[in-house]
Motif scaffolding. Sequence first.
Motif, PDB file in Angstrom:
ATOM      1  N   GLY A  43       0.961  -1.490  -0.156  1.00  0.00           N
ATOM      2  CA  GLY A  43       0.191   0.328  -0.124  1.00  0.00           C
ATOM      3  C   GLY A  43       0.568   1.428   0.106  1.00  0.00           C
ATOM      4  N   LEU A  44       0.023   2.676  -0.031  1.00  0.00           N
ATOM      5  CA  LEU A  44       1.086   3.654  -0.215  1.00  0.00           C
ATOM      6  C   LEU A  44       1.217   4.510   1.633  1.00  0.00           C
ATOM      7  N   GLN A  45       2.347   4.670   0.977  1.00  0.00           N
ATOM      8  CA  GLN A  45       2.913   5.522   2.653  1.00  0.00           C
ATOM      9  C   GLN A  45       3.227   6.561   2.869  1.00  0.00           C
ATOM     10  N   LEU A  46       3.213   7.047   3.234  1.00  0.00           N
ATOM     11  CA  LEU A  46       3.288   9.219   3.553  1.00  0.00           C
ATOM     12  C   LEU A  46       5.058   8.954   3.133  1.00  0.00           C
ATOM     13  N   LEU A  47       5.254   9.939   2.845  1.00  0.00           N
ATOM     14  CA  LEU A  47       6.886  10.572   2.149  1.00  0.00           C
ATOM     15  C   LEU A  47       6.892  11.815   3.460  1.00  0.00           C
TER      16      LEU A  47
ATOM     17  N   VAL B   4      -4.261  -0.534   9.107  1.00  0.00           N
ATOM     18  CA  VAL B   4      -5.622  -0.917   8.445  1.00  0.00           C
ATOM     19  C   VAL B   4      -5.541  -2.191   7.870  1.00  0.00           C
ATOM     20  N   THR B   5      -6.551  -3.056   7.699  1.00  0.00           N
ATOM     21  CA  THR B   5      -6.426  -4.223   6.684  1.00  0.00           C
ATOM     22  C   THR B   5      -7.346  -4.487   5.724  1.00  0.00           C
ATOM     23  N   GLN B   6      -7.076  -4.900   5.345  1.00  0.00           N
ATOM     24  CA  GLN B   6      -8.116  -5.258   3.867  1.00  0.00           C
ATOM     25  C   GLN B   6      -7.969  -7.116   3.537  1.00  0.00           C
ATOM     26  N   THR B   7      -9.728  -7.201   3.399  1.00  0.00           N
ATOM     27  CA  THR B   7      -9.633  -8.364   3.268  1.00  0.00           C
ATOM     28  C   THR B   7     -10.652  -8.352   1.518  1.00  0.00           C
ATOM     29  N   PRO B   8     -10.657  -9.446   1.163  1.00  0.00           N
ATOM     30  CA  PRO B   8      -9.197 -10.022   0.477  1.00  0.00           C
ATOM     31  C   PRO B   8      -7.976  -9.677   0.088  1.00  0.00           C
ATOM     32  N   LYS B   9      -6.984 -10.332  -0.136  1.00  0.00           N
ATOM     33  CA  LYS B   9      -6.016  -9.334  -0.816  1.00  0.00           C
ATOM     34  C   LYS B   9      -5.311  -9.950  -2.600  1.00  0.00           C
ATOM     35  N   TYR B  89      -7.812  -2.299  -5.198  1.00  0.00           N
ATOM     36  CA  TYR B  89      -8.628  -1.244  -4.452  1.00  0.00           C
ATOM     37  C   TYR B  89      -7.924  -1.090  -3.110  1.00  0.00           C
ATOM     38  N   PHE B  90      -7.794   0.471  -2.534  1.00  0.00           N
ATOM     39  CA  PHE B  90      -7.452   0.463  -2.040  1.00  0.00           C
ATOM     40  C   PHE B  90      -8.277   1.359  -0.821  1.00  0.00           C
ATOM     41  N   CYS B  91      -8.257   1.098  -0.062  1.00  0.00           N
ATOM     42  CA  CYS B  91      -9.292   1.618   1.750  1.00  0.00           C
ATOM     43  C   CYS B  91      -7.862   1.719   1.797  1.00  0.00           C
ATOM     44  N   ALA B  92      -8.351   3.366   3.164  1.00  0.00           N
ATOM     45  CA  ALA B  92      -7.510   4.365   3.417  1.00  0.00           C
ATOM     46  C   ALA B  92      -8.504   4.712   5.115  1.00  0.00           C
ATOM     47  N   SER B  93      -7.527   5.264   6.487  1.00  0.00           N
ATOM     48  CA  SER B  93      -8.442   6.369   7.451  1.00  0.00           C
ATOM     49  C   SER B  93      -7.659   7.523   7.625  1.00  0.00           C
ATOM     50  N   ARG B  94      -8.393   7.794   7.933  1.00  0.00           N
ATOM     51  CA  ARG B  94      -7.854   9.770   8.742  1.00  0.00           C
ATOM     52  C   ARG B  94      -8.074   9.686   9.646  1.00  0.00           C
ATOM     53  N   ARG B  95      -7.842  10.331  10.660  1.00  0.00           N
ATOM     54  CA  ARG B  95      -8.280  10.956  12.463  1.00  0.00           C
ATOM     55  C   ARG B  95      -9.175  12.124  12.145  1.00  0.00           C
ATOM     56  N   THR B  96      -9.295  12.737  11.229  1.00  0.00           N
ATOM     57  CA  THR B  96      -9.522  13.823  11.235  1.00  0.00           C
ATOM     58  C   THR B  96      -9.631  15.486  12.129  1.00  0.00           C
ATOM     59  N   SER B  97      -8.999  14.636  13.662  1.00  0.00           N
ATOM     60  CA  SER B  97      -9.616  16.183  14.790  1.00  0.00           C
ATOM     61  C   SER B  97      -8.434  17.881  14.008  1.00  0.00           C
ATOM     62  N   GLY B  98      -7.261  17.210  13.309  1.00  0.00           N
ATOM     63  CA  GLY B  98      -6.468  17.933  12.894  1.00  0.00           C
ATOM     64  C   GLY B  98      -6.861  18.430  11.458  1.00  0.00           C
ATOM     65  N   GLY B  99      -8.298  18.395  11.254  1.00  0.00           N
ATOM     66  CA  GLY B  99      -8.563  19.076  10.384  1.00  0.00           C
ATOM     67  C   GLY B  99      -7.750  18.901   8.546  1.00  0.00           C
ATOM     68  N   GLN B 104      -3.808  10.262   5.674  1.00  0.00           N
ATOM     69  CA  GLN B 104      -4.181   9.322   5.138  1.00  0.00           C
ATOM     70  C   GLN B 104      -3.398   7.967   5.235  1.00  0.00           C
ATOM     71  N   TYR B 105      -3.595   6.995   6.014  1.00  0.00           N
ATOM     72  CA  TYR B 105      -2.938   6.102   5.989  1.00  0.00           C
ATOM     73  C   TYR B 105      -3.731   4.947   5.612  1.00  0.00           C
ATOM     74  N   PHE B 106      -3.033   4.521   4.875  1.00  0.00           N
ATOM     75  CA  PHE B 106      -3.788   2.774   3.947  1.00  0.00           C
ATOM     76  C   PHE B 106      -3.619   1.932   4.235  1.00  0.00           C
ATOM     77  N   GLY B 107      -4.211   0.745   3.595  1.00  0.00           N
ATOM     78  CA  GLY B 107      -4.553  -0.613   3.604  1.00  0.00           C
ATOM     79  C   GLY B 107      -3.065  -1.604   2.477  1.00  0.00           C
ATOM     80  N   PRO B 108      -3.307  -3.116   2.255  1.00  0.00           N
ATOM     81  CA  PRO B 108      -2.642  -3.405   1.829  1.00  0.00           C
ATOM     82  C   PRO B 108      -2.268  -3.267   0.252  1.00  0.00           C
ATOM     83  N   GLY B 109      -4.154  -3.197   0.289  1.00  0.00           N
ATOM     84  CA  GLY B 109      -5.148  -3.425  -1.112  1.00  0.00           C
ATOM     85  C   GLY B 109      -5.924  -4.509  -1.582  1.00  0.00           C
ATOM     86  N   THR B 110      -6.308  -4.980  -2.119  1.00  0.00           N
ATOM     87  CA  THR B 110      -6.369  -6.152  -3.002  1.00  0.00           C
ATOM     88  C   THR B 110      -6.432  -5.737  -4.373  1.00  0.00           C
ATOM     89  N   ARG B 111      -6.219  -7.605  -5.074  1.00  0.00           N
ATOM     90  CA  ARG B 111      -6.311  -7.131  -6.812  1.00  0.00           C
ATOM     91  C   ARG B 111      -7.562  -8.110  -7.204  1.00  0.00           C
TER      92      ARG B 111
END
Lengths: 112, 115
Positions: A43-47, B4-9, B89-99, B104-111
């Motif tokens: 996956g993507l990582q922030l650089l 962040v985890t994703q299934t399936p791979k 396909y990638f899933c990502a998440s973000r805290r948002t309290s900092g605006g 954004q933090y990404f999962g490993p992806g699903t092909r």
Amino acid sequence: AQSVTQLDSQVPVFEEAPVELRCNYSSSVSVYLFWYVQYPNQGLQLLLKYLSGSTLVESINGFEAEFNKSQTSFHLRKPSVHISDTAEYFCAVTIQGGKLIFGQGTELSVKP
Amino acid sequence: NAGVTQTPKFQVLKTGQSMTLQCAQDMNHNSMYWYRQDPGMGLRLIYYSASEGTTDKGEVPNGYNVSRLNKREFSLRLESAAPSQTSVYFCASRRTSGGATDTQYFGPGTRLTVL
């Protein structure tokens, strides 16, 4: 509308050579700018990211990027690359709601 | 802390089949995102969820549906898969309290391959 253009789709370089990956953005409002790295089959990582303040930002592994507002650019540089830097690099801009707009990506291939 | 985890791979579907891609994050983030990555096109936003209980369309929502099951989980459903949906396909998440500055933090992806 905001957009991001990465000017090179592939950049081959030799190990220990300097490299620059180019990124231009268009936006009518202030933006935050990011570089993400994607190693093969991962996956993507922030650089690094530019939020405000000093226009030169650095990462922990020797990359740096300079925000140039007049040229609307955020180019990524490294003075000496390693084999382990081989990856795809994405420039991105944050817009409303924290959504990211990505560039097309640049494949950096470091050869021995 | 798995991030962040994703299934399936990996998944191979036939045209017209349906499936759900699962995503979960354990960072107590408010916002979650689904992207697709295609060669030469970078990542494009399919849907996002700014907070639990809300979802909104991104740049390329056609052919997809999403469910924000709870704060941790955000699933993406293909009701009738088409070859044009072959992608990573990638899933990502973000805290948002900092605006908008929060990372954004990404999962490993699903092909996904649709035949």
